[in-house]
Design a protein around this motif. Structure first.
Motif, PDB file in Angstrom:
ATOM      1  N   PRO A   1      16.304   7.711 -31.385  1.00 33.06           N
ATOM      2  CA  PRO A   1      16.721   7.224 -30.292  1.00 33.06           C
ATOM      3  C   PRO A   1      17.893   6.771 -30.258  1.00 33.06           C
ATOM      4  CG  PRO A   1      14.676   6.254 -31.591  1.00 33.06           C
ATOM      5  CD  PRO A   1      15.354   7.294 -32.227  1.00 33.06           C
ATOM      6  N   ILE A   2      18.749   6.142 -30.816  1.00 30.67           N
ATOM      7  CA  ILE A   2      20.199   5.933 -30.731  1.00 30.67           C
ATOM      8  C   ILE A   2      20.928   7.067 -31.159  1.00 30.67           C
ATOM      9  CG2 ILE A   2      22.730   5.180 -32.453  1.00 30.67           C
ATOM     10  CD1 ILE A   2      19.881   3.021 -33.895  1.00 30.67           C
ATOM     11  N   PHE A   3      20.337   8.449 -31.178  1.00 27.14           N
ATOM     12  CA  PHE A   3      21.938   9.762 -31.090  1.00 27.14           C
ATOM     13  C   PHE A   3      21.017  10.009 -29.781  1.00 27.14           C
ATOM     14  CE2 PHE A   3      22.803   7.891 -35.048  1.00 27.14           C
ATOM     15  CZ  PHE A   3      24.901   8.156 -34.946  1.00 27.14           C
ATOM     16  N   ALA A   4      19.786   9.637 -29.115  1.00 31.36           N
ATOM     17  CA  ALA A   4      19.638  10.367 -28.155  1.00 31.36           C
ATOM     18  C   ALA A   4      19.144  11.513 -28.514  1.00 31.36           C
ATOM     19  CB  ALA A   4      20.092  10.760 -26.945  1.00 31.36           C
TER      20      ALA A   4
ATOM     21  N   VAL B   1      16.918   8.228 -22.184  1.00 35.81           N
ATOM     22  CA  VAL B   1      17.260   7.900 -23.697  1.00 35.81           C
ATOM     23  C   VAL B   1      16.846   6.735 -23.378  1.00 35.81           C
ATOM     24  CG1 VAL B   1      19.793   7.176 -24.123  1.00 35.81           C
ATOM     25  CG2 VAL B   1      19.223   9.427 -22.728  1.00 35.81           C
ATOM     26  N   PRO B   2      15.825   6.064 -24.009  1.00 38.42           N
ATOM     27  CA  PRO B   2      14.955   4.502 -24.154  1.00 38.42           C
ATOM     28  C   PRO B   2      16.409   3.667 -24.314  1.00 38.42           C
ATOM     29  CG  PRO B   2      14.153   5.915 -25.807  1.00 38.42           C
ATOM     30  CD  PRO B   2      15.275   7.339 -24.745  1.00 38.42           C
ATOM     31  N   ASP B   3      16.929   3.701 -25.373  1.00 44.39           N
ATOM     32  CA  ASP B   3      17.933   2.773 -25.538  1.00 44.39           C
ATOM     33  C   ASP B   3      18.999   2.497 -24.766  1.00 44.39           C
ATOM     34  OD1 ASP B   3      18.887   1.807 -28.537  1.00 44.39           O
ATOM     35  OD2 ASP B   3      20.374   1.459 -27.169  1.00 44.39           O
TER      36      ASP B   3
ATOM     37  N   THR C   1      22.804   2.988 -25.948  1.00 44.90           N
ATOM     38  CA  THR C   1      22.605   4.538 -26.245  1.00 44.90           C
ATOM     39  C   THR C   1      23.125   4.894 -24.885  1.00 44.90           C
ATOM     40  OG1 THR C   1      21.480   5.139 -27.885  1.00 44.90           O
ATOM     41  CG2 THR C   1      22.141   6.790 -27.007  1.00 44.90           C
TER      42      THR C   1
ATOM     43  N   GLN D   1      11.971  10.174 -32.103  1.00 38.95           N
ATOM     44  CA  GLN D   1      11.930   9.768 -31.081  1.00 38.95           C
ATOM     45  C   GLN D   1      10.365   9.670 -29.921  1.00 38.95           C
ATOM     46  OE1 GLN D   1      14.690  11.308 -27.545  1.00 38.95           O
ATOM     47  NE2 GLN D   1      15.645   9.894 -27.443  1.00 38.95           N
TER      48      GLN D   1
END
Lengths: 516, 311
Positions: free
Chosen positions: B258-261, A233-235, A238, B267
């Protein structure tokens, strides 16, 4: 009026549908958790997994997972002490050149026995294969042979103090000779047969790796975790949300502000375990301005490391005094760092005739920490009469510029995969060891000489002297400017017990369990 | 027949478009500083190791040779190999299509339906309080940064209230809907205002058009006038905008996923750009370009259906 009523009805149906799916989805998730007795942990990490072959990478994402799936000859226990692993015993000849390891009865994840042939095969490919990413520490091995099924003998080219410890390194994991030869490297790297506490169920690149408990693992009754979902999970925000929402059990690298937020939480803990990470300002010694020792000294004096550390890391990191990580053997704790003295710094800059000089600070956009630290440094350098400016670049560009000496100064960090300082000194301070002192192009003949002596010296007392001297010289000549030693910014739900990351960036999943 | 010819023509146009786009991305990606190999083998790897791995991927060849090899392989159905994951690009792309498809299609539905509904209400109740309210909604919606909306949604609805999952993409259809509620909402908040504003003004135009006035004077029921005269005529100008919105939503996946994986194409795209994973960038660019062209084509076909004048 037309149809408004009808349209309202549609809206209502949509809303009801939405809530209904919500409830259904939730019920499904809950029943699944209740029915399954398996212990499943979900780890979220920014570091991508690029290979499952132990020798192919020295990137953080790979190091961390490789340690979970391959056993080495030795291992480090929860106290970071060396312990027997695949080797149940070993002995060294008096001259320290011959090492004989006796293997215990152990099996790979496919049930086949781990033999001395596998050890020989694993070490030879680690040492010789041209794409073995971090084989440097193993070049000292002259030969390794199998004396019988369960005995392997190593001969060294010269005595080497770090050798025994290096048999614990993540890339010295034992792989099955037959399987690797049958599948080829590439196929093996995707779905390997493993020797460690976990085996690989599935790898979905750039998404997740699903690890299962290896039923053939040699340690009785370990691990207690059945499944680890290793999710990329890059962020960073998050990752924190997932941990808070219960969608992850363990999170790697959360922001300092989140660490601070969790300090009083009962549900989430951030254990802040000691790491070998050192954050430092790299200086390009090929640059005409930086070349001047007075300028480097002035830079070091101008920077209020205590203040920066406090502001950026909320005081969770410790200001650094030595150019080596504080977790290493022979770390010089009593070394006095260059004191914060902006007045003296200003004077030095004047003496060097550098007043008003532009200096570029390259900032890697790897996270808010670097931006923040770089900005604070910029402000502090202004007060001593320099004209610093920030050049933000992405990670890939950063590496390009650093390795081609196309920069002046930049904040960076590094870690060491073993407690032995040999690889650390070779990486960061030795100018003749392949990567020009972490691409600062700092080159000091005495340090280069001491590095080789330190490798061969086996008397701990004498080694300490050698490494203390190296740290003294590098500090005095401002090889780089160490800023802080930080603990790991990892966090987990409080029901996860016994899990932490040791200074060699290895998780203790095999000793972890879930309670309550 | 004419429709078929249009389709064929458009598909033919796809060829030079794809060649142009692939050439440009190939050169741009490689001209950007940064070495994918260093990023995957790790910082401590020596120059020799990096050179050896570069050679394995053919990255030591001159760029035009690399491009020719790439095109030659592509024609044989080989999309190249991902440097970061050391495997075939097409496999990675295919394995990640589904989440993005869900995201984009659902997001679009949740954009079109509210936009249509609100536009109709606003147009029929022009200048009333509800029209003002809708106007406030789309003005604010246009101004809000979408990633911020996404983060706030997660914080409130997932972390604090625990109504929806913060991240991920489920296994079953139901789970997926549940997981995608927040990302869809984020898309809807960003995209609805664009479409809504356009639709509203289109509807207003038509509501006061002569043919509508005459239909009313004939005593036709309002519902009939709306469905037969107002709606088809006012939707037309918004159809092309819808095409644009659809393409934006696809691009939006790069921010939202990316924010919600969500393990989708967006992504992967972000990751491959940051990691300089040349052949994945290349493959995804081709996929995105193809989808864009196909969406435009679909819009044209829809226009054909709605508007008898186009031939």
């Amino acid at each position: 009026m037309l149809g408004l009523k009808g349209l309202k009805r549609v809206w209502l149906i949509a809303a009801v549908g939405l809530v209904a799916t919500g409830i259904l989805g939730r019920t499904a998730a809950v029943t699944e958790a209740a029915a399954g007795e398996e212990v499943r942990l979900r780890l979220v990490t920014p570091y991508p997994v690029s290979t499952l072959d132990p020798i192919k990478s020295v990137a953080a994402g790979d190091i961390e997972i490789l340690g979970q799936i391959y056993s080495r000859l030795l291992r480090r226990d929860v106290n970071f002490e060396l312990q027997p692993a695949l080797a149940e015993s070993w002995e060294a000849s008096d001259d320290g050149l011959t090492w004989t390891f006796r293997l215990r009865e152990a099996k790979f994840s496919d049930g086949s026995p781990i033999t001395a042939d596998d050890v020989v095969f694993s070490y030879l490919r680690l040492r010789d294969q041209e794409d073995s990413a971090y084989g440097g520490a193993f070049q000292v091995i002259k030969d390794v042979v199998a004396l019988d099924e369960r005995t392997a003998r190593f001969t060294l080219k010269h005595s080497a103090a770090p050798f025994l410890g290096s048999t614990e390194m993540f890339n010295a994991g034992i792989v099955p000779k037959k399987v690797v030869e049958a599948l080829g490297d590439e196929e093996f790297a995707r779905k390997p047969v493993t020797s460690g506490p976990f085996m690989v169920e599935e790898w979905r690149p750039s998404d997740r790796v699903i690890l299962l408990r290896n039923p053939h693992y040699w340690r009785e009754g370990r691990p207690n975790i059945d499944v680890i979902e290793w999710i990329e999970v890059p962020d960073e925000n998050t990752r924190v949300s997932m941990l808070q929402a219960g969608e992850a059990d363990v999170a790697r690298e959360i922001p300092w502000v989140a660490v601070d937020q969790f300090k009083d939480s009962e549900e989430i803990i951030a254990p802040l375990n000691q790491s070998s990470v050192i954050t430092t300002i790299l200086l390009n010694h090929k640059d005409s301005l930086i070349q001047d020792l007075r300028v480097r000294k002035a830079l070091a004096m101008a920077i209020d490391r205590e203040g920066i550390t406090k502001v950026v890391t909320f005081g969770y990191a410790t200001p650094a005094n030595s150019p080596l990580p504080s977790s290493l053997d022979y770390y010089y704790a009593e070394l006095d760092p260059i004191p914060y003295d902006p007045e003296k710094a200003k004077q030095l800059i004047e003496e060097a005739g550098a007043t008003g000089a532009k200096i570029e600070f390259m900032a890697g956009t790897g996270g808010s920490v670097w931006d923040q630290a770089t900005q604070l440094i910029q402000d502090q350098l202004r007060t001593i009469g320099l004209d610093p400016y920030i050049n933000p670049v992405d990670t890939a560009t950063w590496w390009d510029k650093v390795t081609t000496a196309d920069y002046q100064a930049t904040v960076s960090w590094w870690y060491n995969e073993t407690p032995d300082p040999d690889t650390a000194v070779r990486w960061a301070l030795c100018g003749a060891c392949g990567n020009s002192s972490f691409y600062t192009y700092y080159n000091n003949d005495e340090i280069n000489k001491l590095t080789e002596e330190g490798l061969r010296e086996t008397d701990p007392q004498k080694r300490e002297e050698l490494y203390f001297r190296i740290q003294e010289i590098a500090l005095e000549e401002v090889a780089n400017i160490p800023i802080w030693y930080k603990p790991y910014r990892n966090a987990m739900r409080s029901y996860v017990k016994g899990l932490f990351m040791n200074p060699a960036i290895q998780w203790t999943f095999e000793d972890a369990r879930v309670e309550g | 027949m004419k429709k078929l010819r249009l389709v064929a023509l458009r598909l033919l146009q796809l060829v030079p478009v794809l060649i142009g786009i692939s050439l440009i991305t190939f050169v741009l990606a490689q001209a950007t500083p940064g070495d994918p190999v260093r990023l995957i083998v790790g910082q401590r790897a020596t120059e020799e190791v990096i050179a050896a791995v570069r050679q394995q991927y053919g990255l030591d060849e001159p760029i035009f040779v690399q491009y020719l090899v790439y095109v030659e392989n592509l024609l044989q159905g080989d999309w190249g190999r991902s440097i970061a994951f050391r495997g075939p690009v097409l496999d990675f792309i295919l394995s990640r299509v589904t989440p993005t498809l869900y995201l984009v299609v659902g997001g679009l539905l949740l954009t079109i339906l509210p936009a249509l509904l609100l536009a109709v209400i606003a147009a029929y109740r022009q200048d009333s309080w509800i029209d003002q309210l809708i106007r406030i909604f789309y003005t604010v919606g246009l101004g809000l940064p979408s990633f911020w909306v996404a983060l706030v949604l997660v914080l409130i609805l997932a972390v604090h209230l625990d109504w929806f999952p913060a991240t991920g993409f489920g296994q079953t259809f139901g789970e997926r809907l549940y997981h995608l509620v927040l990302p869809w909402t984020a898309i809807s908040v960003a995209m609805t205002p664009i479409l809504l504003r356009n639709l509203r003004s289109g509807l207003l135009d038509r509501l006061h058009a002569d043919f509508v006035v005459s239909a009313r004077s004939k005593g036709l029921p309002e519902r009939y006038i709306f469905l037969r005269h107002v709606l088809p005529n006012s939707i037309l100008p918004s159809l092309h905008l819808l095409g644009v919105v659809a393409v934006w939503t696809l691009g939006f996946a790069i921010i939202i996923e990316p924010i919600f994986a969500i393990p989708g194409l967006g992504q992967l795209f972000l990751r491959s750009i940051l990691g300089r994973d040349y052949f994945v960038i290349q493959g995804l660019t081709l996929v995105f370009a193809m989808i864009t062209v196909l969406i435009t084509l679909a819009v044209d076909l829809l226009t054909l259906v709605v508007d008898p004048r186009v031939s």
